[in-house]
Design a protein around this motif. Structure first.
Motif, PDB file in Angstrom:
ATOM      1  N   TYR A 106      -3.003  23.185  45.211  1.00 36.49           N
ATOM      2  CA  TYR A 106      -3.403  21.899  44.632  1.00 36.49           C
ATOM      3  C   TYR A 106      -3.403  20.768  45.657  1.00 36.49           C
ATOM      4  O   TYR A 106      -3.804  19.651  45.356  1.00 36.49           O
ATOM      5  CB  TYR A 106      -2.523  21.546  43.427  1.00 36.49           C
ATOM      6  CG  TYR A 106      -1.043  21.564  43.734  1.00 36.49           C
ATOM      7  CD1 TYR A 106      -0.432  20.454  44.310  1.00 36.49           C
ATOM      8  CD2 TYR A 106      -0.277  22.685  43.461  1.00 36.49           C
ATOM      9  CE1 TYR A 106       0.915  20.474  44.629  1.00 36.49           C
ATOM     10  CE2 TYR A 106       1.075  22.719  43.774  1.00 36.49           C
ATOM     11  CZ  TYR A 106       1.666  21.613  44.352  1.00 36.49           C
ATOM     12  OH  TYR A 106       2.990  21.642  44.673  1.00 36.49           O
ATOM     13  N   SER A 108      -4.729  18.976  49.252  1.00 29.37           N
ATOM     14  CA  SER A 108      -5.943  19.002  50.061  1.00 29.37           C
ATOM     15  C   SER A 108      -5.686  19.810  51.333  1.00 29.37           C
ATOM     16  O   SER A 108      -4.521  20.064  51.704  1.00 29.37           O
ATOM     17  CB  SER A 108      -6.355  17.584  50.446  1.00 29.37           C
ATOM     18  OG  SER A 108      -5.417  17.049  51.361  1.00 29.37           O
ATOM     19  N   GLN A 155      -9.585  20.322  48.059  1.00 23.01           N
ATOM     20  CA  GLN A 155      -8.409  21.093  47.632  1.00 23.01           C
ATOM     21  C   GLN A 155      -8.425  22.486  48.253  1.00 23.01           C
ATOM     22  O   GLN A 155      -9.483  23.126  48.314  1.00 23.01           O
ATOM     23  CB  GLN A 155      -8.466  21.271  46.121  1.00 23.01           C
ATOM     24  CG  GLN A 155      -7.660  20.256  45.362  1.00 23.01           C
ATOM     25  CD  GLN A 155      -7.318  20.742  43.967  1.00 23.01           C
ATOM     26  OE1 GLN A 155      -7.888  21.714  43.469  1.00 23.01           O
ATOM     27  NE2 GLN A 155      -6.393  20.072  43.343  1.00 23.01           N
ATOM     28  N   ALA A 157      -7.476  25.218  47.052  1.00 19.34           N
ATOM     29  CA  ALA A 157      -7.890  26.254  46.100  1.00 19.34           C
ATOM     30  C   ALA A 157      -9.405  26.462  46.092  1.00 19.34           C
ATOM     31  O   ALA A 157      -9.894  27.522  45.699  1.00 19.34           O
ATOM     32  CB  ALA A 157      -7.413  25.887  44.694  1.00 19.34           C
TER      33      ALA A 157
END
Ligand SMILES: Nc1ncnc2c1ncn2[C@@H]1O[C@H](COP(=O)(O)OP(=O)(O)OP(=O)(O)O)[C@@H](O)[C@H]1O
Ligand SMILES: [Mg+2]
Length: 245
Positions: A106, A108, A155, A157
């Motif tokens: 979560y 950056s 992010q 992810a």
């Protein structure tokens, strides 16, 4: 850590009479009689799956302790340090690119990279030296590793595996740690990118005089390194012994 006057002569890594098993009576036993790496020297670590490459990196990183022998980083026996000193030592002096990268999904890409400075004021000061701030230096490394200028704000992810791998590399390189450890960081990359990544990583490590220990199954990459160490599968004797060159 208080550095002695003759710090330059102290090897980055010195291993002696090492033996490790995950459990007592375990068939797998990693042994390594002697290994020394000077500042700025690079080592290519190879061997079949299960031969103990990641285990050896975990021992060097102080995540696990040897059953016998010693592992000295910059003269400090990492296995003998109390947990808090060991954590601080790791944060100050070690850059680690894990086999699974270990990014925080979560955050950056930039904040992931800056984590290495958050846990060490020494790393933050070294990252800022020659750049305006750790963030400037992180952005320089993102660019050197061929990542687009908007990527640091995205992010973790959302990133491709190859992008995540390079974010992990920026985090490890940031603040010029004396020892850089990379566990198969290139396995998700195509041959061309793999080759450029290794070139860049070794170039940055050389500038920072970091010793490098790099694991890969791709033996052709080994030619770029000063030294090679091969762990045996040890199927006959059930030991993950080692031969160095
Ligand atoms: N946390 C653990 N607990 C118990 N045994 C483990 C643990 N991690 C690894 N092992 C065992 O130790 C041996 C060496 O594993 P290791 O992960 O070091 O191999 P590797 O050379 O890194 O393999 P690969 O190339 O697949 O990454 C294997 O037999 C493995 O099953
Ligand atoms: Mg491994």
């Amino acid at each position: 850590m208080v550095m002695p006057v003759s710090a330059a002569a102290i090897p980055a890594l010195a291993i002696e009479h090492l033996a490790f098993r995950w459990r007592r009576r375990d068939a797998f036993c990693l042994t390594l009689e002697q290994l020394t790496l000077a500042a700025g020297e690079s080592l290519f670590l190879e061997g079949p799956s299960g031969s103990g490459k990641s285990t050896l990196l975990n021992l060097i990183g102080g995540a696990i302790r040897p059953e016998r022998g010693s592992i000295r980083l910059l003269g400090e026996d990492i296995g003998q340090l109390a947990a808090r000193r060991r954590d601080a030592f790791r944060a100050d002096h070690l850059g680690f690119i894990f086999q699974q990268f270990n990014l925080i999904p979560y955050l950056s890409a930039l904040d992931n990279a800056l984590l290495s400075c958050r846990f060490s004021s020494r790393r933050a000061a070294r990252a800022a030296h020659g750049a305006n701030s750790p963030e400037h230096e992180a952005r320089r490394l993102f660019a050197v590793l061929d990542l687009s200028p908007e990527l640091p704000g995205r992010q973790a992810a959302e990133l491709s595996v190859g992008e995540q791998q390079r974010v992990a590399a920026v985090r490890a390189l940031l603040g010029r740690p004396e020892i850089l450890i990379a566990d198969e960081p290139t396995s998700a990359l195509d041959a061309d990118r793999q080759s450029r990544f290794v070139e860049t990583l070794l170039g940055e490590a050389q500038k920072a005089a970091s010793a490098v220990i790099f694991v890969s199954h791709d033996a052709t990459l080994g030619e770029r390194f000063d030294r090679r160490l091969k762990l045996d599968s040890g199927e006959s004797e059930k030991t993950g012994g080692a031969s160095a060159s």
